[in-house]
Design an enzyme around this catalytic site. Structure first.
Site, mmCIF file in Angstrom:
data_model
loop_
_atom_site.group_PDB
_atom_site.id
_atom_site.type_symbol
_atom_site.label_atom_id
_atom_site.label_comp_id
_atom_site.label_asym_id
_atom_site.label_seq_id
_atom_site.Cartn_x
_atom_site.Cartn_y
_atom_site.Cartn_z
ATOM 1 N N ASP A 184 74.313 114.466 19.914
ATOM 2 C CA ASP A 184 74.611 114.280 18.442
ATOM 3 C C ASP A 184 74.311 112.922 18.624
ATOM 4 O OD1 ASP A 184 75.329 113.680 16.070
ATOM 5 O OD2 ASP A 184 76.737 115.100 16.081
ATOM 6 N N PHE B 249 82.754 114.994 16.679
ATOM 7 C CA PHE B 249 82.132 115.396 15.021
ATOM 8 C C PHE B 249 80.772 115.420 14.965
ATOM 9 C CE2 PHE B 249 81.120 114.145 10.942
ATOM 10 C CZ PHE B 249 82.335 114.851 10.239
ATOM 11 N N LYS C 138 72.147 109.384 10.140
ATOM 12 C CA LYS C 138 72.578 108.161 9.416
ATOM 13 C C LYS C 138 71.671 107.036 9.241
ATOM 14 C CE LYS C 138 77.483 108.779 9.878
ATOM 15 N NZ LYS C 138 77.888 110.163 10.409
HETATM 16 C C1 LIG Z 1 78.116 111.501 10.378
HETATM 17 C C2 LIG Z 1 77.905 112.172 11.425
HETATM 18 C C3 LIG Z 1 77.439 113.630 11.328
HETATM 19 C C4 LIG Z 1 77.290 114.408 9.862
HETATM 20 O O1 LIG Z 1 76.189 113.699 9.220
HETATM 21 P P1 LIG Z 1 76.168 113.940 7.678
HETATM 22 O O2 LIG Z 1 74.866 113.178 7.491
HETATM 23 O O3 LIG Z 1 77.344 113.553 7.071
HETATM 24 O O4 LIG Z 1 76.145 115.376 7.786
HETATM 25 C C5 LIG Z 1 77.304 114.366 12.719
HETATM 26 N N1 LIG Z 1 77.509 113.913 13.779
HETATM 27 C C6 LIG Z 1 77.715 112.661 13.900
HETATM 28 C C7 LIG Z 1 78.124 112.007 15.350
HETATM 29 C C8 LIG Z 1 78.161 111.797 12.855
HETATM 30 O O5 LIG Z 1 78.767 110.661 13.089
#
Ligand SMILES: *Cc1c(COP(=O)(O)O)cnc(C)c1O
Length: 421
Positions: free
Chosen positions: A243, A152, A272
């Site tokens: 990520d 994700f 986050k």
């Molecule tokens: C939540 C998340 C995102 C997206 O972050 P947003 O602030 O909602 O755009 C991207 N990568 C990972 C691994 C996430 O958990």
């Protein structure tokens, strides 16, 4: 409506007949499926809804409220900064942004930082930088970025394309070209994909992976796999991008997920938890990012004084309150407790896994129960949880969670499973 009318309009108090939800749904787009719950205030790991009911928060705004709710350090930093200066353009030097960047590079393998407002936006920056590197350094005309199945990476067009889950892409074509997907933790599949993509037309420029897949079901990366990925990237000149939007900023028990893996990326993203719930995102990179020149990338809000002051307060509090130690100890306590519960209900629970304070409890494929069923039942017991896919319960409390609160959460989970079994 004049500003005066807006200010004088009485605050609507929350009605208890459900009409708050009905009027909300009339006005707000239907992009989320919401629980019938409205949170009014919080303190530490506790939340209270508009009816005054208390909840223990093991969601933390989805791994975001690092310091829980109403933490004095965050309140002080944000209050002082908004009284002084909350926003100014990147046309000028922003001292708070410089201080945050320095802290981040002193506490990671990165040399420079770029600031934006969200995880998706941070990943967009990483994708753009990887493509510029491919064009200007590697001389690849059609660069491909490999990502993992069940990953994700966000909800913008490029990041839903990077996300290896078709459900996020459905009905949004045409997607962004230049992505390919491999199974996670599978080195043979990765080697085969790189070989297959190696043609005069297109070549792999970067590999984008989560150190632990969060949304994909709380699946930790395999150390040996990641060491091997690093070797392949070094041999072939491929960029390795992590990520760390969900796992960064202490959640794994180390500051960064790449430290937990023992493998350094060439760049990584954070968002986050970075400012504890004040919107911010960051792209952190080794010095090759100097290929980005003025005008290549930008963000109006990115790195503004308010968000950076909040993030700095979070960074300093992680150090001052020795939160990494707490994450390790509370994580072990939580996993041990969840495993004991899992042993009592082997027909319901398949596995407990995770690092630090990002943990998942996977339900048996055979049971008709879903993670959402358990989340609803736990809510009735005063515990907030969030699913990670249809069969995995996710536990991502604030990093300040206490031993007593972990015990309280475990007791609620045990009670819920006892009822449902
Ligand atoms: C939540 C998340 C995102 C997206 O972050 P947003 O602030 O909602 O755009 C991207 N990568 C990972 C691994 C996430 O958990």
């Amino acid at each position: 409506m004049s500003p005066e009318t807006l200010i004088q309009a009485p605050a609507t108090s929350a009605p208890d007949d459900g009409s708050l939800f009905a009027s909300f749904d009339q006005a707000v787009m239907s992009t989320y499926s919401r629980f019938p719950l409205a949170i009014e205030r919080g303190a530490g790991c506790k939340l209270w809804d508009t009816e005054g009911r208390e909840y223990l928060d093991f969601v933390a705004g989805i791994a975001t409220c690092t310091l829980g709710h109403a933490h004095p350090a965050l309140i002080t930093a944000v209050t002082e900064q908004i009284n002084k200066l909350h926003h100014v353009s990147n046309l000028y030097y922003i001292p708070e942004q410089g201080a945050l960047a320095q802290w981040l590079i002193q506490h990671s393998c990165a040399d420079r930082a770029f600031f934006c407002n969200s995880g998706a936006e941070a990943n967009e920056g990483a994708i753009k930088l990887a493509r510029k590197y491919a064009h200007t350094v590697l001389n690849i005309a059609n660069p491909v970025i490999i990502t993992a199945n069940a990953s994700f990476h966000g909800r913008t067009l490029a990041t839903i394309t990077a996300t290896g889950q078709p459900k996020y892409q459905q009905n949004f074509s045409p997607l962004v070209p230049g992505f390919a997907y491999v199974p996670y933790n599978d080195i043979a599949a990765l080697e085969a994909a790189i070989a297959e993509l190696d043609s005069p037309e297109r070549q792999v420029a970067a590999i984008l992976l989560e150190p632990l897949q969060g949304e994909g079901g709380v699946c930790p990366g395999d150390r040996v796999y990641f060491e091997h990925v690093r070797q392949i990237c070094d041999q072939k000149g491929i960029l390795l991008i992590f990520d760390e939007v969900q796992v960064g900023m202490g959640r794994t028990g180390q500051l960064w997920g790449h430290q937990t893996l023992g493998v350094e990326p060439d760049m990584f993203t954070s968002a986050k938890a970075l400012a504890g719930g004040i919107p911010i995102g960051a792209l952190l990179c080794k010095s090759f990012c100097d290929i980005f020149q003025p005008g290549d990338h930008a963000s109006t809000f990115g790195g503004n004084p308010l968000a950076c002051a909040a993030a700095l307060a979070v960074c300093q509090t992680i150090e001052q309150e020795q939160l990494l130690e707490n994450v390790q100890a509370r994580g072990e306590q939580l996993r041990a407790g969840l495993r004991a519960i899992a042993q009592k209900y082997p027909t319901l629970v398949a596995e407990v896994r995770g690092w630090g304070l990002i943990n998942g409890m996977e339900l048996q494929a055979e049971t008709s129960l879903t993670a959402a069923d358990i989340v609803k039942a736990a809510m009735a017991e005063g515990l907030l949880l969030v699913p990670a896919g249809p069969k995995v319960l996710r536990f991502v409390p604030p990093l300040i969670v206490t031993a007593a609160e972990v015990d309280q959460a475990l007791a609620a989970v045990a009670k819920v499973l006892n009822h449902l079994s």
